[in-house]
Design a protein around this motif. Structure first.
Motif, PDB file in Angstrom:
ATOM      1  N   VAL A 181       0.832  -1.204   0.000  1.00 43.60           N
ATOM      2  CA  VAL A 181       0.000   0.000   0.000  1.00 43.60           C
ATOM      3  C   VAL A 181       0.865   1.252   0.000  1.00 43.60           C
ATOM      4  CG1 VAL A 181      -1.638   1.356   1.369  1.00 43.60           C
ATOM      5  CG2 VAL A 181      -1.998  -1.106   1.068  1.00 43.60           C
ATOM      6  N   LEU A 182       1.931   1.250   0.799  1.00 44.56           N
ATOM      7  CA  LEU A 182       2.812   2.416   0.849  1.00 44.56           C
ATOM      8  C   LEU A 182       3.513   2.648  -0.481  1.00 44.56           C
ATOM      9  CD1 LEU A 182       4.103   4.683   2.481  1.00 44.56           C
ATOM     10  CD2 LEU A 182       5.787   3.040   3.333  1.00 44.56           C
ATOM     11  N   SER A 183       3.914   1.571  -1.141  1.00 47.62           N
ATOM     12  CA  SER A 183       4.654   1.723  -2.395  1.00 47.62           C
ATOM     13  C   SER A 183       3.750   1.851  -3.616  1.00 47.62           C
ATOM     14  CB  SER A 183       5.601   0.533  -2.594  1.00 47.62           C
ATOM     15  OG  SER A 183       4.884  -0.692  -2.665  1.00 47.62           O
ATOM     16  N   ALA A 184       2.434   1.677  -3.454  1.00 46.68           N
ATOM     17  CA  ALA A 184       1.515   1.723  -4.594  1.00 46.68           C
ATOM     18  C   ALA A 184       1.078   3.139  -4.944  1.00 46.68           C
ATOM     19  CB  ALA A 184       0.278   0.873  -4.303  1.00 46.68           C
ATOM     20  N   THR A 185       1.277   4.078  -4.023  1.00 41.33           N
ATOM     21  CA  THR A 185       0.732   5.428  -4.170  1.00 41.33           C
ATOM     22  C   THR A 185       1.781   6.405  -4.672  1.00 41.33           C
ATOM     23  OG1 THR A 185      -0.665   4.910  -2.272  1.00 41.33           O
ATOM     24  CG2 THR A 185      -0.594   7.205  -2.960  1.00 41.33           C
ATOM     25  N   THR A 186       1.342   7.337  -5.518  1.00 42.28           N
ATOM     26  CA  THR A 186       2.234   8.405  -5.999  1.00 42.28           C
ATOM     27  C   THR A 186       1.633   9.760  -5.634  1.00 42.28           C
ATOM     28  OG1 THR A 186       1.153   8.377  -8.176  1.00 42.28           O
ATOM     29  CG2 THR A 186       3.142   7.032  -7.905  1.00 42.28           C
ATOM     30  N   PHE A 187       2.488  10.783  -5.626  1.00 38.35           N
ATOM     31  CA  PHE A 187       2.075  12.122  -5.238  1.00 38.35           C
ATOM     32  C   PHE A 187       2.602  13.140  -6.244  1.00 38.35           C
ATOM     33  CE2 PHE A 187       2.372   9.470  -1.503  1.00 38.35           C
ATOM     34  CZ  PHE A 187       1.172   9.720  -0.855  1.00 38.35           C
ATOM     35  N   SER A 188       1.948  14.294  -6.253  1.00 43.10           N
ATOM     36  CA  SER A 188       2.347  15.364  -7.173  1.00 43.10           C
ATOM     37  C   SER A 188       2.927  16.535  -6.388  1.00 43.10           C
ATOM     38  CB  SER A 188       1.135  15.835  -7.983  1.00 43.10           C
ATOM     39  OG  SER A 188       1.443  16.999  -8.714  1.00 43.10           O
ATOM     40  N   ALA A 189       4.028  17.057  -6.881  1.00 40.79           N
ATOM     41  CA  ALA A 189       4.671  18.191  -6.209  1.00 40.79           C
ATOM     42  C   ALA A 189       3.804  19.441  -6.242  1.00 40.79           C
ATOM     43  CB  ALA A 189       6.020  18.477  -6.873  1.00 40.79           C
ATOM     44  N   SER A 190       2.851  19.507  -7.188  1.00 47.52           N
ATOM     45  CA  SER A 190       1.994  20.688  -7.307  1.00 47.52           C
ATOM     46  C   SER A 190       0.728  20.584  -6.463  1.00 47.52           C
ATOM     47  CB  SER A 190       1.606  20.901  -8.775  1.00 47.52           C
ATOM     48  OG  SER A 190       0.885  19.773  -9.269  1.00 47.52           O
ATOM     49  N   ASP A 191       0.542  19.440  -5.799  1.00 53.99           N
ATOM     50  CA  ASP A 191      -0.653  19.214  -4.981  1.00 53.99           C
ATOM     51  C   ASP A 191      -0.402  19.759  -3.577  1.00 53.99           C
ATOM     52  OD1 ASP A 191      -2.795  18.286  -3.500  1.00 53.99           O
ATOM     53  OD2 ASP A 191      -2.696  16.240  -4.282  1.00 53.99           O
ATOM     54  N   ALA A 192      -1.188  20.759  -3.174  1.00 49.29           N
ATOM     55  CA  ALA A 192      -0.983  21.408  -1.876  1.00 49.29           C
ATOM     56  C   ALA A 192      -1.213  20.445  -0.711  1.00 49.29           C
ATOM     57  CB  ALA A 192      -1.921  22.612  -1.748  1.00 49.29           C
ATOM     58  N   ASN A 193      -2.056  19.440  -0.910  1.00 48.68           N
ATOM     59  CA  ASN A 193      -2.353  18.498   0.168  1.00 48.68           C
ATOM     60  C   ASN A 193      -1.517  17.223   0.105  1.00 48.68           C
ATOM     61  OD1 ASN A 193      -4.374  20.086   1.378  1.00 48.68           O
ATOM     62  ND2 ASN A 193      -5.936  19.320  -0.038  1.00 48.68           N
ATOM     63  N   ALA A 194      -0.616  17.134  -0.859  1.00 53.27           N
ATOM     64  CA  ALA A 194       0.125  15.887  -1.088  1.00 53.27           C
ATOM     65  C   ALA A 194       0.949  15.485   0.137  1.00 53.27           C
ATOM     66  CB  ALA A 194       1.024  16.022  -2.307  1.00 53.27           C
ATOM     67  N   GLU A 195       1.666  16.438   0.729  1.00 52.75           N
ATOM     68  CA  GLU A 195       2.519  16.090   1.860  1.00 52.75           C
ATOM     69  C   GLU A 195       1.704  15.604   3.046  1.00 52.75           C
ATOM     70  OE1 GLU A 195       6.162  17.882   4.638  1.00 52.75           O
ATOM     71  OE2 GLU A 195       5.314  19.091   3.005  1.00 52.75           O
ATOM     72  N   ALA A 196       0.592  16.285   3.326  1.00 53.68           N
ATOM     73  CA  ALA A 196      -0.259  15.856   4.440  1.00 53.68           C
ATOM     74  C   ALA A 196      -0.864  14.478   4.155  1.00 53.68           C
ATOM     75  CB  ALA A 196      -1.363  16.880   4.683  1.00 53.68           C
ATOM     76  N   ARG A 197      -1.237  14.239   2.897  1.00 51.76           N
ATOM     77  CA  ARG A 197      -1.794  12.936   2.530  1.00 51.76           C
ATOM     78  C   ARG A 197      -0.735  11.847   2.686  1.00 51.76           C
ATOM     79  NH1 ARG A 197      -2.394  13.435  -2.744  1.00 51.76           N
ATOM     80  NH2 ARG A 197      -4.032  14.966  -2.372  1.00 51.76           N
ATOM     81  N   TYR A 198       0.482  12.159   2.255  1.00 54.93           N
ATOM     82  CA  TYR A 198       1.571  11.195   2.416  1.00 54.93           C
ATOM     83  C   TYR A 198       1.835  10.908   3.890  1.00 54.93           C
ATOM     84  CZ  TYR A 198       6.302   9.572   3.161  1.00 54.93           C
ATOM     85  OH  TYR A 198       7.379   8.870   3.625  1.00 54.93           O
ATOM     86  N   GLU A 199       1.851  11.945   4.716  1.00 49.96           N
ATOM     87  CA  GLU A 199       2.116  11.751   6.140  1.00 49.96           C
ATOM     88  C   GLU A 199       1.045  10.855   6.772  1.00 49.96           C
ATOM     89  OE1 GLU A 199       4.617  12.451   8.042  1.00 49.96           O
ATOM     90  OE2 GLU A 199       5.726  13.396   6.417  1.00 49.96           O
TER      91      GLU A 199
END
Length: 511
Positions: free
Chosen positions: A401-419
């Motif tokens: 599950v941790l390795s299946a997800t990707t994030f976008s640097a332009s997404d303001a909520n990406a870091e919080a979602r990753y955390e």
């Protein structure tokens, strides 16, 4: 001169001489071989004892051979369990020093999780002489698919990434509020209501308020409804908190703080105290709605991915998919809309359309009983294992599950979602629960290994007794044989002396 005829020789003398020669030959062979006889027939009454002891020794050797083979398998299995435990703890250590920085849409921790996933799968696919150790009774089947096969689709069969995507649509809903409806403020209150969403989205758990004149009613009903508002003038710093239950069973507090208008910019989770209760309520409603959408795009999405992992990595039965996943839609938009409005999970017919990550056997209620071995009279050990046991599946699931997800640097909520995702997956891997589950398997294997060693010790004692009994029957005593040979030689020499005297005896000498 006339001599005595050979017919005068005593028949008994001749027979005795022949018997003595045969005995001498037999004793000479015993002295040379160290054995009483080269055949069981030659053992006389000791034959039955010899046969029984030989059979006992053969049986003991057979049991010890089985014990040695099973012991080797258990040793490899223990290495696997230890390896998975090390992976689970090492990911936490790695994560503690990693910062949020994306490369290819993933953080360093996610990339490391992918590497650990490959390693964990390799562990569970271990075999000894072609016998797979974590396939249950299907020892000729490699139990776990590769990481790429688990994550990706295979024709009409959905991989983990697709299952996470489907579940995410169902949990977020069409408006991104996690299947909650937030009404406009009406006077001094507004309502927050659960949709008819069944298994998906936020669930209203509880609410509390320290606001002066705060309005909190509920949540009540099914689906639940909560009424919030302000019927007075709050003080700066007072709060209202709504506790929400997320799809993975975790809870999150959505807390909003009242602020006076001092010219400072409001932060997330803050609302302005208005001139009237109605104005303050409207500000509270707007702040709640904004915070809810942010929470849905971060914690809810992460919890949804974990829940999808639970659906996919089922230990028994068919995987769970969002109802409508297999429908025929004219466009992707229709399919997305159907998933966003889904109200239940499907667990019938899903196996045919979902990648099966585990390919071994799981017919036995207790995985240990999938492999058994008789190691002694009346003693059987169970040492089977299945890669889809919760102890192993939870490690694979969290890493996947941790390795299946990707994030976008332009997404303001990406870091919080990753955390939020990192906290859940890495936290699960490094939890006492995960370690205890793996150690429980190790304990089961240790018990089996102890039984094998104890049986081996008993066999050593039984073997010594059997060998002593066998030796007493089949082994010749060299000292005793030597004495017998010397005595027999003397008897033979005397017999030949008598024969020689008789042969040379004449009638004259006789008279």
């Amino acid at each position: 001169m006339t001599t005595i005829s050979s017919s005068l020789y005593s028949p008994s003398l001749l027979k005795a001489m022949a018997n003595n020669n045969a005995k001498l030959q037999d004793l000479s062979e015993q002295l040379a071989s160290g054995k009483v006889s080269s055949t069981y027939a030659g053992l006389g009454t000791g034959r039955d004892v010899a046969l029984a002891m030989k059979a006992k020794l053969t049986q003991l050797d057979s049991y010890d051979g089985v014990g040695a083979t099973v012991g080797t398998r258990i040793a490899v299995m223990n290495t696997v369990v230890d390896g998975l435990d090390t992976i689970a703890s090492e990911i936490a250590s790695f994560d503690s020093s990693a910062s949020y920085s994306l490369s290819g849409g993933q953080t360093a921790t996610q990339s490391q999780a992918g590497a650990y996933l490959n390693e964990a799968i390799s562990y569970l696919n271990s075999d000894v002489d072609g016998r797979y150790l974590f396939s249950g009774a299907s020892t000729d089947t490699e139990p776990v698919l590769s990481a790429e096969e688990i994550l990706s689709d295979d024709g009409d069969k959905a991989g983990l990434k697709t299952v996470i995507y489907e579940r995410g649509l169902a949990d977020l809903g069409a408006d991104g509020r996690g299947r909650l409806d937030v009404s406009e403020a009406s006077g001094a209150s507004f309502t927050v209501s659960e949709e008819e969403s069944g298994d998906f989205g936020f669930k209203l758990s509880s609410a509390s308020s320290s606001l002066t004149g705060g309005v909190v009613e509920g949540p009540t009903g099914d689906p639940a409804t909560l009424t919030l508002g302000v019927d007075g003038t709050p003080s700066d710093g007072q709060t209202v908190t709504v506790t929400l239950t997320l799809p993975d069973g975790s809870t999150e507090d959505l807390t909003l703080t009242a602020r006076t208008d001092d010219g400072a910019e409001l932060q997330d989770g803050e609302f302005l105290i208005g001139a009237t209760p109605e104005e303050t309520t409207a500000n509270l409603q707007a702040a709640f709605d904004s915070s809810l959408q942010t929470l849905a795009d971060t914690s809810l999405t992460a919890a949804s991915a974990v829940a999808a992992g639970n659906d996919f990595f089922t230990s028994d039965g068919e995987p769970a998919r969002v109802t409508g996943f297999d429908g025929t839609y004219a466009t992707d938009a229709e399919r997305i809309a159907a998933l966003q409005s889904a109200t239940s999970l499907d667990t019938t017919g899903t196996a045919d359309l979902t990648v099966a990550w585990y390919r071994g056997d799981d017919a036995t209620s207790d995985p240990r009983d999938a492999a058994t071995a008789k190691i002694a009279d009346g003693v059987t050990v169970s040492y089977g294992a299945q890669a889809n046991e919760s102890a192993f599946a939870n490690v694979i699931k969290s890493l996947a599950v941790l390795s299946a997800t990707t994030f976008s640097a332009s997404d303001a909520n990406a870091e919080a979602r990753y955390e939020a995702l990192r906290e859940r997956t890495v936290g699960a891997l490094s939890s006492t629960e995960t370690s205890s589950a793996l150690q429980s398997v190790a304990s089961d294997l240790a018990i089996a290994n102890t039984s094998i060693e104890a049986a081996g010790d008993r066999h050593d004692a039984a073997r010594a007794l059997a060998e002593d009994a066998l030796s007493g029957v089949v082994d010749a005593d060299s000292d005793e044989v030597t004495v017998k040979i010397l005595a027999l030689q003397s008897s033979i020499e005397a017999s030949y002396s008598v024969a020689a005297t008789l042969k040379s005896l004449s009638l004259v000498n006789y008279l």
